[in-house]
Design a protein around this motif. Structure first.
Motif, mmCIF file in Angstrom:
data_model
loop_
_atom_site.group_PDB
_atom_site.id
_atom_site.type_symbol
_atom_site.label_atom_id
_atom_site.label_comp_id
_atom_site.label_asym_id
_atom_site.label_seq_id
_atom_site.Cartn_x
_atom_site.Cartn_y
_atom_site.Cartn_z
ATOM 1 N N ARG A 1 0.836 -1.140 0.285
ATOM 2 C CA ARG A 1 0.046 -0.343 0.058
ATOM 3 C C ARG A 1 1.069 0.913 0.000
ATOM 4 O O ARG A 1 1.972 1.299 0.579
ATOM 5 N N MET A 2 -0.044 1.999 -0.850
ATOM 6 C CA MET A 2 1.104 3.718 -0.573
ATOM 7 C C MET A 2 0.989 4.228 0.613
ATOM 8 O O MET A 2 -0.592 4.745 1.178
ATOM 9 N N LEU A 3 1.802 5.056 1.269
ATOM 10 C CA LEU A 3 0.945 5.620 2.515
ATOM 11 C C LEU A 3 2.612 6.793 1.881
ATOM 12 O O LEU A 3 3.621 7.204 2.479
ATOM 13 N N ARG A 4 1.824 7.984 1.170
ATOM 14 C CA ARG A 4 3.075 9.615 0.498
ATOM 15 C C ARG A 4 2.445 10.239 1.196
ATOM 16 O O ARG A 4 1.522 10.828 0.527
ATOM 17 N N ALA B 1 -9.832 2.477 -4.725
ATOM 18 C CA ALA B 1 -8.477 2.516 -4.763
ATOM 19 C C ALA B 1 -7.580 3.159 -4.426
ATOM 20 O O ALA B 1 -6.220 3.383 -4.107
ATOM 21 N N LEU B 2 -7.953 4.628 -4.364
ATOM 22 C CA LEU B 2 -6.877 5.198 -3.931
ATOM 23 C C LEU B 2 -7.594 6.680 -3.483
ATOM 24 O O LEU B 2 -8.945 7.652 -3.967
ATOM 25 N N ALA B 3 -6.710 7.488 -2.285
ATOM 26 C CA ALA B 3 -8.111 8.399 -1.526
ATOM 27 C C ALA B 3 -6.925 9.300 -1.036
ATOM 28 O O ALA B 3 -5.387 8.582 -0.459
ATOM 29 N N VAL B 4 -6.996 10.679 -1.444
ATOM 30 C CA VAL B 4 -5.856 11.946 -1.530
ATOM 31 C C VAL B 4 -6.409 12.974 -0.365
ATOM 32 O O VAL B 4 -7.921 12.880 -0.352
ATOM 33 N N ILE B 5 -6.493 12.624 0.511
ATOM 34 C CA ILE B 5 -6.604 13.854 2.159
ATOM 35 C C ILE B 5 -5.577 15.136 1.750
ATOM 36 O O ILE B 5 -4.062 15.173 1.760
ATOM 37 N N ASP B 6 -6.647 15.889 1.573
ATOM 38 C CA ASP B 6 -5.509 17.490 1.377
ATOM 39 C C ASP B 6 -5.224 18.025 3.081
ATOM 40 O O ASP B 6 -6.443 17.557 3.708
ATOM 41 N N ARG C 1 -10.252 -2.095 -0.880
ATOM 42 C CA ARG C 1 -9.672 -2.508 -0.925
ATOM 43 C C ARG C 1 -8.312 -2.904 -1.079
ATOM 44 O O ARG C 1 -7.859 -2.067 -2.413
ATOM 45 N N ALA C 2 -7.052 -2.706 0.137
ATOM 46 C CA ALA C 2 -6.316 -2.238 0.493
ATOM 47 C C ALA C 2 -5.854 -0.641 -0.760
ATOM 48 O O ALA C 2 -5.573 -0.668 -1.705
ATOM 49 N N VAL C 3 -6.526 0.054 -0.002
ATOM 50 C CA VAL C 3 -6.850 1.524 -0.625
ATOM 51 C C VAL C 3 -5.198 2.278 -0.436
ATOM 52 O O VAL C 3 -4.389 1.844 0.718
ATOM 53 N N ASP C 4 -4.450 2.709 -1.495
ATOM 54 C CA ASP C 4 -3.094 3.590 -1.861
ATOM 55 C C ASP C 4 -4.113 5.112 -0.750
ATOM 56 O O ASP C 4 -4.998 5.447 -1.098
ATOM 57 N N VAL C 5 -2.976 5.814 0.003
ATOM 58 C CA VAL C 5 -3.609 6.813 0.249
ATOM 59 C C VAL C 5 -1.935 8.021 0.230
ATOM 60 O O VAL C 5 -0.647 7.621 0.537
ATOM 61 N N LEU C 6 -2.647 8.537 -0.131
ATOM 62 C CA LEU C 6 -1.885 10.330 -0.845
ATOM 63 C C LEU C 6 -2.142 11.834 -0.032
ATOM 64 O O LEU C 6 -3.559 11.507 -0.154
ATOM 65 N N VAL C 7 -1.432 11.668 1.064
ATOM 66 C CA VAL C 7 -1.577 12.885 1.539
ATOM 67 C C VAL C 7 -1.259 15.108 1.284
ATOM 68 O O VAL C 7 0.223 14.153 0.747
#
Length: 693
Positions: free
Chosen positions: A286-289, A389-394, A412-418
């Motif tokens: 999973r991405m956590l960036r 598939a991708l959650a972007v959090i501002d 399911r197995a969501v990538d997260v970009l903050v």
């Protein structure tokens, strides 16, 4: 569970002598609710009572400890006059002076003819040495009761210093011997004492030099705290890595359409960040960036392209913003680009109700809706994605970690970009976002004009108003920001309302007011009127700091600029300079400036680089202040000072990653000691992942 050896440290402070219900509350307000909180509350000064001259040799204004004979008592005739006790030694006379005391108590404490030891600050008054209100008075045989070197603690009103010192002494007596968690070779290299010895020495400094944050014991304690922080983040990160991810690779078609529709090419750091994001999404973890970029560095475009990568792979993506205004703005700015790519996008906020809301939810659940932009409303139970598939959090620091997890649980197995527009110094990035990979946007998109920044003393207010009036007549729009600090909220609110009334006399009805105490819809209505050009001037507290986009606004006035942090000033300045006209930022300051405040305002004048500003802010004000830790989700450090212990932080990070690589379950003897360290600094959540992991 917390190890039993730490139980004595987690008793309530009221378990210590002298701290009953009333004083216990004050000690709790000062340091915290547990015994360990008093241990973390370190002295800020020392009083040295070792100097014991004869009366005739005592210098004016110094703390001295004198052995004297009590000669006589002189109670005051008038209650406004002091009570005096005459004392002597072979060389002269000393007067002990007391105001507002009951005489019989003093007569009993110091009988005439008795030899006593008195300690306090002495001063020469005409030819007589005086000691007003001595700090200590004991019989000569009890001389050892006087602390020769006394620690001075930061205090709170109503709590006697003596009571606090006594409570801390008792807390030190109860400190257990803990197994060593530091690497032996590192300890030897640093020549640091044990944790037990360090905490004791930190509370018993022998001189000013020993109060330094760089003393061996304070450095050791700071490193312990930093290691607990870095190890906790490394364990959480390891846990994230263990969670199965999925590979998301798009075909590039939708992204190409958006790039063609953009009026400018991507900057090199936007392109580099996207490469990192695409690589993360393609990997099977999973991405956590974290995407860090200054105001106006083009984070939203990067986020859109990342989301389109997910849509190309047949999935959905979501963008969550902290406020309704910001969510609406994101949706509006993304809509034309999505249209160019043929992608469906919708907005969901708490304000959406009934049929319209249900229609969005139905399209989302069926997969017809590709992108959803929203606020906290995205967390609600009835919000169901077909395949997120991708959650972007501002503006991550407005949300807690648990909210990040809540959103990623929607798929399911969501990538997260903050994303954050708050430039954070590298050291703070490590402590706050150490569980994430970091990408940074360092350039401004082409076409952004520099903002002229000037500092003006507040006593030139009339000139400023005249100049602004001229700008408004030329059709430009102006922000006028006033400070608002929790501690002085009522006074500040009165000041901002007063400023609005004062400016209204010049600008008439085309001036609006927003502050945090207004209801959301009222605030939004004023902001919308300003954005649409129905108002020329917007008087506000810092509620406009994050994300309001009004390209026509060209002037930012910040009143009492010395009361703001640099990062905050930089955020506010970024609200202008978004259109094609030259913009300016006026920093109005109180002429009675401190040196630090002067240095901060100079930094604002000299640079527009948010990262340079953030590093300088950290240097000048310390970590706790930089992002206003209380609301930013940044860890509060009690023993470490990142402005001083930056190198130790890097070492703690290296050590933590080494530990996690070699002993991920903390099962070795050192690992067991490190578990105790995590509980000592209340990083329980990380310790629990070891069990659940």
């Amino acid at each position: 569970m917390r190890p039993a050896i730490l139980f004595p440290l987690y008793k309530p402070v009221t378990a210590l002598p002298g701290l009953g219900p009333r004083l216990g509350k004050l000690a709790e307000k000062l340091a915290g609710p547990c015994v360990v909180d008093l241990l973390w509350h370190l002295p800020s000064g020392v009083i040295d009572r070792r100097f014991s001259p004869k009366i005739a040799e005592a210098p004016d204004g110094r703390v001295a400890t004198l052995t004297v004979r009590i000669d006589s008592h002189a109670p005051p005739v008038n209650p406004r006059h002091p009570y005096k006790v005459r004392c002597t030694d072979a060389t002269g006379v000393l007067e002990l002076v007391y105001f507002h005391v009951k005489g019989d108590y003093l007569a009993k404490q110091m009988p005439v003819g008795k030899t006593m030891v008195v300690s306090g600050k002495v001063e020469w008054f005409h030819d007589t040495l005086r000691m007003p209100h001595p700090d200590a008075v004991v019989a000569v045989e009890d001389r050892d009761e006087i602390e020769t070197v006394e620690p001075v603690y930061p205090m709170t009103a109503g709590l006697p210093a003596k009571t606090l010192r006594k409570a801390v002494r008792k807390a030190l007596d109860d400190v257990p011997e803990l197994a060593e968690w530091q690497d032996p070779a590192w300890l030897a290299r640093k020549d640091w004492p044990t944790w037990h010895e360090s905490i004791r020495r930190a509370h018993t400094p022998q001189d000013e030099a020993e109060l330094s944050a760089l003393s061996p014991w304070r450095s050791r304690l700071a490193f312990d705290e930093l290691l607990s922080n870095q190890l906790a983040l490394a364990l959480v990160r390891l846990n994230q890595r263990k969670l199965a991810g999925r590979s998301i690779v798009g075909h590039g078609g939708l992204r190409r359409k958006v790039l063609d529709a953009l009026p400018f090419a991507l900057t090199s750091s936007q392109a580099a960040s996207l490469e990192e994001i695409y690589a993360d999404m393609a990997a099977d973890r999973r991405m956590l960036r974290l995407l860090q970029g200054d105001v106006g560095s083009g984070k939203t475009v990067v986020a859109l392209l990342a989301m389109l990568n997910a849509v190309e792979a047949g999935c959905q993506a979501a963008l969550m913003a902290p406020t309704e205004i910001l969510a609406r703005q994101h949706a509006e700015s993304l809509a034309p680009l999505c249209k160019a790519a043929g992608v469906n996008i919708a907005l969901l906020t708490g304000r959406d109700k009934g049929r319209a809301r249900q229609a969005v939810l139905d399209r989302l659940a069926s997969g017809e809706l590709h992108l959803l932009v929203g606020t906290h409303a995205l967390f609600q139970e009835d919000v169901t994605f077909k395949d997120l598939a991708l959650a972007v959090i501002d503006e991550q620091h407005r949300f807690g970690v648990h909210q990040r997890l809540q959103l990623s649980a929607k798929g399911r197995a969501v990538d997260v970009l903050v994303m954050t527009a708050t430039p954070i110094p590298r050291t703070l990035t490590l402590t706050a976002y150490g569980d994430m990979d970091v990408s940074r946007l360092t350039e401004k998109p082409p076409g952004r004009k520099p903002i002229r920044t000037v500092t003006i003393a507040l006593d030139r207010l009339e000139e400023v108003v005249t100049g602004i009036h001229r700008k408004v007549q030329e059709g430009e729009r102006v922000y006028w920001v006033c400070p608002l600090v929790e501690e002085s909220e009522q006074i500040d609110l009165a000041a901002v309302t007063e400023r609005h009334a004062f400016l209204k006399a010049t600008f008439g009805e085309r001036i609006g007011l927003v502050h945090g105490k207004m209801r959301g819809p009222d605030k939004d209505a004023v902001m919308a009127a300003f954005a649409e050009g129905r108002l020329d001037v917007l008087v506000a507290t810092t509620v406009i700091e994050v994300g309001v986009n009004v390209p026509e606004a060209t002037v930012m006035v910040i009143e009492q600029a010395e009361r703001f942090g640099l990062a905050q000033l930089h955020q506010l300045r970024g609200r202008v300079g978004r259109g094609d006209k030259p913009s300016s930022c006026l920093l109005l300051y109180d002429p009675q400036l401190t040196e630090t405040a002067r240095a901060r305002l100079k930094t604002m004048r000299d640079t527009e680089d948010g990262f340079v500003i953030a590093e300088e802010d950290l240097r000048l004000r310390g970590a706790g202040e930089v992002l206003g830790t209380r609301q930013s989700g940044l860890p509060e450090f009690r023993l470490a000072d990142l402005a001083v212990h930056g190198e130790l932080l890097a070492a703690a990070r290296d050590d933590a990653s080494l530990i996690v690589n070699r002993d991920p379950d903390l099962a070795t003897p050192r690992g067991q000691a490190l578990r105790t360290l995590l509980y000592l600094f209340e990083r329980d959540a990380a310790a629990k992942t070891l069990r659940s992991g």
